[in-house]
Scaffold this motif. Sequence first.
Motif, PDB file in Angstrom:
ATOM      1  N   ASN A 320      -9.375  27.149  38.365  1.00 60.15           N
ATOM      2  CA  ASN A 320      -8.062  27.799  38.282  1.00 60.15           C
ATOM      3  C   ASN A 320      -7.323  27.380  37.017  1.00 60.15           C
ATOM      4  O   ASN A 320      -6.663  28.203  36.372  1.00 60.15           O
ATOM      5  CB  ASN A 320      -7.223  27.463  39.517  1.00 60.15           C
ATOM      6  CG  ASN A 320      -7.532  28.347  40.701  1.00 60.15           C
ATOM      7  OD1 ASN A 320      -8.252  29.336  40.587  1.00 60.15           O
ATOM      8  ND2 ASN A 320      -6.978  28.011  41.852  1.00 60.15           N
ATOM      9  N   LEU A 321      -7.417  26.108  36.677  1.00 59.64           N
ATOM     10  CA  LEU A 321      -6.756  25.637  35.463  1.00 59.64           C
ATOM     11  C   LEU A 321      -7.317  26.350  34.239  1.00 59.64           C
ATOM     12  O   LEU A 321      -6.557  26.782  33.355  1.00 59.64           O
ATOM     13  CB  LEU A 321      -6.934  24.122  35.325  1.00 59.64           C
ATOM     14  CG  LEU A 321      -6.396  23.489  34.031  1.00 59.64           C
ATOM     15  CD1 LEU A 321      -4.903  23.775  33.854  1.00 59.64           C
ATOM     16  CD2 LEU A 321      -6.657  21.983  34.029  1.00 59.64           C
ATOM     17  N   ALA A 322      -8.630  26.490  34.180  1.00 60.35           N
ATOM     18  CA  ALA A 322      -9.243  27.195  33.049  1.00 60.35           C
ATOM     19  C   ALA A 322      -8.771  28.646  33.000  1.00 60.35           C
ATOM     20  O   ALA A 322      -8.481  29.186  31.909  1.00 60.35           O
ATOM     21  CB  ALA A 322     -10.761  27.128  33.156  1.00 60.35           C
ATOM     22  N   SER A 323      -8.685  29.297  34.169  1.00 64.73           N
ATOM     23  CA  SER A 323      -8.239  30.676  34.208  1.00 64.73           C
ATOM     24  C   SER A 323      -6.782  30.790  33.766  1.00 64.73           C
ATOM     25  O   SER A 323      -6.414  31.696  33.011  1.00 64.73           O
ATOM     26  CB  SER A 323      -8.391  31.214  35.639  1.00 64.73           C
ATOM     27  OG  SER A 323      -8.077  32.585  35.715  1.00 64.73           O
ATOM     28  N   LEU A 324      -5.954  29.850  34.191  1.00 65.55           N
ATOM     29  CA  LEU A 324      -4.541  29.862  33.810  1.00 65.55           C
ATOM     30  C   LEU A 324      -4.369  29.612  32.319  1.00 65.55           C
ATOM     31  O   LEU A 324      -3.523  30.242  31.664  1.00 65.55           O
ATOM     32  CB  LEU A 324      -3.782  28.806  34.611  1.00 65.55           C
ATOM     33  CG  LEU A 324      -3.529  29.117  36.072  1.00 65.55           C
ATOM     34  CD1 LEU A 324      -3.038  27.869  36.813  1.00 65.55           C
ATOM     35  CD2 LEU A 324      -2.528  30.243  36.238  1.00 65.55           C
ATOM     36  N   ARG A 325      -5.143  28.695  31.771  1.00 62.54           N
ATOM     37  CA  ARG A 325      -5.007  28.408  30.340  1.00 62.54           C
ATOM     38  C   ARG A 325      -5.339  29.641  29.498  1.00 62.54           C
ATOM     39  O   ARG A 325      -4.691  29.904  28.478  1.00 62.54           O
ATOM     40  CB  ARG A 325      -5.920  27.227  29.946  1.00 62.54           C
ATOM     41  CG  ARG A 325      -5.349  25.887  30.373  1.00 62.54           C
ATOM     42  CD  ARG A 325      -6.256  24.724  29.949  1.00 62.54           C
ATOM     43  NE  ARG A 325      -6.616  24.786  28.547  1.00 62.54           N
ATOM     44  CZ  ARG A 325      -5.815  24.422  27.525  1.00 62.54           C
ATOM     45  NH1 ARG A 325      -4.579  23.982  27.782  1.00 62.54           N
ATOM     46  NH2 ARG A 325      -6.234  24.502  26.271  1.00 62.54           N
ATOM     47  N   THR A 326      -6.329  30.414  29.942  1.00 62.38           N
ATOM     48  CA  THR A 326      -6.651  31.648  29.216  1.00 62.38           C
ATOM     49  C   THR A 326      -5.577  32.710  29.473  1.00 62.38           C
ATOM     50  O   THR A 326      -5.074  33.331  28.524  1.00 62.38           O
ATOM     51  CB  THR A 326      -8.023  32.179  29.661  1.00 62.38           C
ATOM     52  OG1 THR A 326      -9.032  31.214  29.361  1.00 62.38           O
ATOM     53  CG2 THR A 326      -8.354  33.484  28.969  1.00 62.38           C
ATOM     54  N   GLY A 327      -5.239  32.924  30.730  1.00 66.14           N
ATOM     55  CA  GLY A 327      -4.311  33.985  31.074  1.00 66.14           C
ATOM     56  C   GLY A 327      -2.901  33.762  30.572  1.00 66.14           C
ATOM     57  O   GLY A 327      -2.193  34.720  30.217  1.00 66.14           O
ATOM     58  N   GLN A 328      -2.463  32.487  30.554  1.00 66.81           N
ATOM     59  CA  GLN A 328      -1.108  32.172  30.083  1.00 66.81           C
ATOM     60  C   GLN A 328      -1.083  31.854  28.589  1.00 66.81           C
ATOM     61  O   GLN A 328      -0.050  31.492  28.057  1.00 66.81           O
ATOM     62  CB  GLN A 328      -0.559  30.965  30.866  1.00 66.81           C
ATOM     63  CG  GLN A 328      -0.534  31.148  32.383  1.00 66.81           C
ATOM     64  CD  GLN A 328       0.268  32.349  32.824  1.00 66.81           C
ATOM     65  OE1 GLN A 328      -0.286  33.313  33.343  1.00 66.81           O
ATOM     66  NE2 GLN A 328       1.579  32.315  32.611  1.00 66.81           N
ATOM     67  N   GLN A 329      -2.235  31.938  27.960  1.00 70.68           N
ATOM     68  CA  GLN A 329      -2.358  31.714  26.513  1.00 70.68           C
ATOM     69  C   GLN A 329      -1.842  30.322  26.131  1.00 70.68           C
ATOM     70  O   GLN A 329      -0.909  30.164  25.360  1.00 70.68           O
ATOM     71  CB  GLN A 329      -1.598  32.794  25.734  1.00 70.68           C
ATOM     72  CG  GLN A 329      -2.009  34.209  26.088  1.00 70.68           C
ATOM     73  CD  GLN A 329      -1.071  35.253  25.512  1.00 70.68           C
ATOM     74  OE1 GLN A 329      -1.003  35.407  24.288  1.00 70.68           O
ATOM     75  NE2 GLN A 329      -0.342  35.947  26.356  1.00 70.68           N
ATOM     76  N   CYS A 330      -2.501  29.307  26.716  1.00 74.74           N
ATOM     77  CA  CYS A 330      -2.100  27.928  26.477  1.00 74.74           C
ATOM     78  C   CYS A 330      -2.923  27.328  25.339  1.00 74.74           C
ATOM     79  O   CYS A 330      -4.112  27.632  25.180  1.00 74.74           O
ATOM     80  CB  CYS A 330      -2.306  27.093  27.747  1.00 74.74           C
ATOM     81  SG  CYS A 330      -1.459  27.761  29.198  1.00 74.74           S
ATOM     82  N   SER A 331      -2.308  26.471  24.575  1.00 72.87           N
ATOM     83  CA  SER A 331      -2.996  25.836  23.453  1.00 72.87           C
ATOM     84  C   SER A 331      -3.455  24.427  23.807  1.00 72.87           C
ATOM     85  O   SER A 331      -3.057  23.877  24.822  1.00 72.87           O
ATOM     86  CB  SER A 331      -2.062  25.785  22.237  1.00 72.87           C
ATOM     87  OG  SER A 331      -0.900  25.046  22.540  1.00 72.87           O
TER      88      SER A 331
END
Length: 331
Positions: A320-331
């Motif tokens: 989920n964290l990986a999906s959120l980092r991509t979806g929320q455009q995290c650096s």
Amino acid sequence: MQLPSRRRPARSLSALSLACAGAVALAGCSGTADADAAGAGNDGLTIVAAFYPLAWLSEQVAGDLATVTSLTPDGAEPHEYELTPRDVAATAEADAVVFLPTLQPAVDAAVEQQAADRAFDAGEAADLSLTYEAHDHEHSDGEHAEEEHAEEEHADEPVTDPHFWHDPMRMADVGDALADHLATVDETNAEQYTANAADLRAQLAELDGEFRDGLADCATRELVTSHSAFGYLADAYDLEQFGISGLAPDEEPSTDALTEATEFVREHGVRTIYFETLVSPAVAETVARETGAHTRQLDPIEGLTDQSQGADYLELMRANLASLRTGQQCS
């Protein structure tokens, strides 16, 4: 804007189960595979947990001192699942029952009738501090007029959000409290339960740190999900959840709710709408089509399926964290 039709998950309480409702006939009824295993071949405690996150947590705290089984089988949606007679029997026979009030009314009833003196309320320890104000929902004809009127009367009443397990540190608090509970059931092994809970807290604190670091710098902090299952995750990591549907994943959002979601996505420049593993992605896909956003999977971790992106709670949270980092455009 038209929402594609969705089929609700089939309920498990079949005519055969009803026919086997008597205690004498329980041995001949088919129940869930997990509940069937309760108490088999183990000299330690038998623990029955309502659904996957509570079963996983119980396994970590009890270790090899107990047999832990889940009332909700893999692939079943916990909100929708109805207990079989064998499930109820397993609840009655268990040394401890770990449940979350209001999430599964059938489990609540079984606990009240069969195991009130042996039940552990995970919600108490989790400090369920978040509430949700439901959207109004439409009915297509007059068949449900009375039900609709009743819903309207209670539309403004806040409902407690039960999905605490998306916050690792709330999970740690529940683990500590469960260790205390098991120590009263099995005093001989009290120190081991406490030690197991401490090990669990360390793992969950590490996971919490990964989420804090991973979601610290994101282009979008608005989290748009198909249903409102991620409030505690959003609260823990400074995100704003917008759930298109309500707390129950099978709720059909009204046209107004879909319009509101579409406007929210456009206003905040949201690029990702999240769908879940145990229900149809139709709601997320509808809003994505209207806004040009993408869709991504975000697992509610209410049960394991063939589509789960991990084998246990920790792996699913990290997916989920990986999906959120991509979806929320995290650096």
